[in-house]
Design a protein around this motif. Structure first.
Motif, mmCIF file in Angstrom:
data_model
loop_
_atom_site.group_PDB
_atom_site.id
_atom_site.type_symbol
_atom_site.label_atom_id
_atom_site.label_comp_id
_atom_site.label_asym_id
_atom_site.label_seq_id
_atom_site.Cartn_x
_atom_site.Cartn_y
_atom_site.Cartn_z
ATOM 1 N N ARG A 1 0.805 -1.224 0.000
ATOM 2 C CA ARG A 1 0.000 0.000 0.000
ATOM 3 C C ARG A 1 0.836 1.272 0.000
ATOM 4 N N LYS A 2 2.110 1.169 0.305
ATOM 5 C CA LYS A 2 2.946 2.374 0.379
ATOM 6 C C LYS A 2 3.062 3.055 -0.986
ATOM 7 N N ASN A 3 2.994 2.257 -2.053
ATOM 8 C CA ASN A 3 3.146 2.828 -3.393
ATOM 9 C C ASN A 3 2.021 2.434 -4.339
ATOM 10 N N ASN A 4 0.963 1.808 -3.800
ATOM 11 C CA ASN A 4 -0.139 1.338 -4.639
ATOM 12 C C ASN A 4 -1.463 1.472 -3.901
ATOM 13 N N GLU A 5 -2.546 1.473 -4.677
ATOM 14 C CA GLU A 5 -3.878 1.330 -4.102
ATOM 15 C C GLU A 5 -4.189 -0.158 -4.047
ATOM 16 N N VAL A 6 -4.667 -0.642 -2.897
ATOM 17 C CA VAL A 6 -4.874 -2.077 -2.706
ATOM 18 C C VAL A 6 -6.302 -2.355 -2.250
ATOM 19 N N VAL A 7 -6.910 -3.331 -2.910
ATOM 20 C CA VAL A 7 -8.223 -3.841 -2.527
ATOM 21 C C VAL A 7 -8.074 -5.333 -2.263
ATOM 22 N N LEU A 8 -8.627 -5.816 -1.171
ATOM 23 C CA LEU A 8 -8.531 -7.224 -0.806
ATOM 24 C C LEU A 8 -9.874 -7.916 -1.004
ATOM 25 N N VAL B 1 -17.043 -4.696 2.365
ATOM 26 C CA VAL B 1 -17.955 -4.534 1.231
ATOM 27 C C VAL B 1 -18.475 -5.923 0.862
ATOM 28 N N LEU B 2 -19.763 -6.180 1.131
ATOM 29 C CA LEU B 2 -20.384 -7.468 0.825
ATOM 30 C C LEU B 2 -21.247 -7.335 -0.420
ATOM 31 N N LEU B 3 -21.085 -8.264 -1.361
ATOM 32 C CA LEU B 3 -21.763 -8.166 -2.650
ATOM 33 C C LEU B 3 -22.493 -9.459 -3.007
ATOM 34 N N THR B 4 -23.476 -9.331 -3.878
ATOM 35 C CA THR B 4 -24.096 -10.488 -4.532
ATOM 36 C C THR B 4 -24.033 -10.241 -6.038
ATOM 37 N N ALA B 5 -24.432 -11.245 -6.805
ATOM 38 C CA ALA B 5 -24.403 -11.111 -8.262
ATOM 39 C C ALA B 5 -25.279 -9.951 -8.730
ATOM 40 N N ILE C 1 -20.617 0.636 -6.714
ATOM 41 C CA ILE C 1 -19.504 -0.107 -6.122
ATOM 42 C C ILE C 1 -18.198 0.630 -6.361
ATOM 43 N N LYS C 2 -17.969 1.041 -7.620
ATOM 44 C CA LYS C 2 -16.721 1.741 -7.950
ATOM 45 C C LYS C 2 -16.611 3.041 -7.171
ATOM 46 N N ASN C 3 -17.717 3.783 -7.073
ATOM 47 C CA ASN C 3 -17.669 5.049 -6.340
ATOM 48 C C ASN C 3 -17.325 4.826 -4.871
ATOM 49 N N PRO D 1 -10.357 -1.499 1.410
ATOM 50 C CA PRO D 1 -11.617 -2.232 1.279
ATOM 51 C C PRO D 1 -11.373 -3.742 1.282
ATOM 52 N N ILE D 2 -12.181 -4.468 2.047
ATOM 53 C CA ILE D 2 -12.144 -5.932 2.027
ATOM 54 C C ILE D 2 -13.492 -6.409 1.499
ATOM 55 N N ILE D 3 -13.450 -7.071 0.352
ATOM 56 C CA ILE D 3 -14.656 -7.466 -0.367
ATOM 57 C C ILE D 3 -14.876 -8.965 -0.248
ATOM 58 N N ASN D 4 -16.126 -9.354 -0.116
ATOM 59 C CA ASN D 4 -16.482 -10.774 -0.077
ATOM 60 C C ASN D 4 -17.890 -10.919 -0.634
ATOM 61 N N GLU D 5 -18.206 -12.115 -1.130
ATOM 62 C CA GLU D 5 -19.582 -12.391 -1.526
ATOM 63 C C GLU D 5 -20.425 -12.539 -0.266
ATOM 64 N N ASN D 6 -21.648 -12.043 -0.311
ATOM 65 C CA ASN D 6 -22.527 -12.098 0.854
ATOM 66 C C ASN D 6 -23.164 -13.489 0.953
ATOM 67 N N ASP D 7 -22.362 -14.459 1.405
ATOM 68 C CA ASP D 7 -22.815 -15.850 1.471
ATOM 69 C C ASP D 7 -24.005 -16.052 2.397
ATOM 70 N N ALA D 8 -24.195 -15.150 3.341
ATOM 71 C CA ALA D 8 -25.279 -15.323 4.315
ATOM 72 C C ALA D 8 -26.653 -15.161 3.679
ATOM 73 N N THR D 9 -26.737 -14.456 2.559
ATOM 74 C CA THR D 9 -28.048 -14.197 1.952
ATOM 75 C C THR D 9 -28.135 -14.617 0.489
ATOM 76 N N THR D 10 -27.054 -15.124 -0.100
ATOM 77 C CA THR D 10 -27.084 -15.462 -1.514
ATOM 78 C C THR D 10 -27.982 -16.670 -1.778
ATOM 79 N N THR D 11 -28.607 -16.641 -2.931
ATOM 80 C CA THR D 11 -29.361 -17.782 -3.438
ATOM 81 C C THR D 11 -28.746 -18.146 -4.787
ATOM 82 N N ASP D 12 -29.236 -19.198 -5.406
ATOM 83 C CA ASP D 12 -28.703 -19.590 -6.710
ATOM 84 C C ASP D 12 -28.791 -18.442 -7.710
#
Length: 255
Positions: free
Chosen positions: A35-42, A94-98, A110-112, A124-135
């Motif tokens: 992060r010292k020389n870059n923007e990092v998203v996990l 940041v929790l996301l679904t499809a 999301i980008k903003n 930012p730490i991003i993950n899929e929102n497994d708690a509420t996702t459906t097929d």
């Protein structure tokens, strides 16, 4: 300054039905340097594994998996927060679904959000929102999620840290003479159509999902680098020292 998305899988973060704290610490220390020389998203897996440390439910049942993710997500984030605080780094979740990735307006939001977080030195730490996702709302796996995020936030490269250390010319588990492909410019469709073979108990991918992520980004002229998350020397060499020793770079640029 580059914008870098780093994806770490459950196979790296989980060990013996618990969070692999030493590997997580090594990851955090590395990202702090990056992060010292870059923007990092996990993009981080591990919520289900973290939940399993508190209650051992059958993960093959969807509702149980969702419950474990719900239990584990705050545990995972709390652990990250403690470790990043050692470097005076503020994190966000940041929790996301499809559904968030299917409409231009949602993608723009999301980008903003990510842009604002990065501008204010938040990781930012991003993950899929497994708690509420459906097929219908499931992205599928975090390899795919990380690829979509990399494109939509206009990042320069995706780093996939896994129990797979590189892409080989043949299966290294079955062929002792398998050789690492250090630079890959094209992925054959037959390799993308193979069955998904996750390695770890909590993993959902395997090499196929990583190839699909890399292929998607190749089509969008964005690089992907695959390396082991157990020993970060290869990715440190590549990103911090600009020296490609181990791991595989998927790129359209001919070497």
């Amino acid at each position: 300054m580059m914008r870098i998305v780093v994806k770490v899988g459950s196979a790296v973060l989980a060990e013996n039905d618990s969070i692999a704290l030493e590997r997580m610490q090594a990851l955090v220390d590395f990202l702090a340097k990056l992060r010292k020389n870059n923007e990092v998203v996990l993009v981080s897996s591990g919520a289900v594994a973290a939940g399993y440390t508190k209650i051992q439910l059958d993960r093959s049942i969807l509702t149980n998996k969702q419950a474990l993710a719900s239990i584990g997500q705050p545990i995972l984030m709390h652990t990250y927060a403690e470790k990043f605080s050692q470097h005076s780094i503020i994190i966000s979740q940041v929790l996301l679904t499809a559904a968030n990735l299917s409409k231009a307006q949602e993608i723009s939001k999301i980008k903003n959000t990510v842009d604002t977080l990065l501008k204010n030195s938040v990781l930012p730490i991003i993950n899929e929102n497994d708690a509420t996702t459906t097929d219908e709302l499931e992205v599928g796996d975090n390899d795919q999620l990380s690829a979509y995020i990399t494109k939509h936030i206009e990042a320069d490269i995706l780093i996939i840290l896994s129990d797979i250390d590189a892409y080989y010319d043949k299966d290294p588990r079955k062929n002792s003479d398998a050789k690492i492909l250090k630079v890959v410019n094209y992925i054959d469709k037959k390799d993308l159509d193979k069955n998904v073979t996750p390695h770890g108990t909590f993993a959902t991918g395997g090499i196929v999902t990583k190839l699909k992520a890399a292929s998607y980004l190749l089509q969008n002229d964005i690089d992907t680098f695959l390396a082991t998350g157990f020993d970060l020397s290869d990715i440190k060499s590549y990103l911090l020292d600009k020296n490609h020793i181990g791991g595989t770079l998927f790129t359209k640029t001919k070497s």
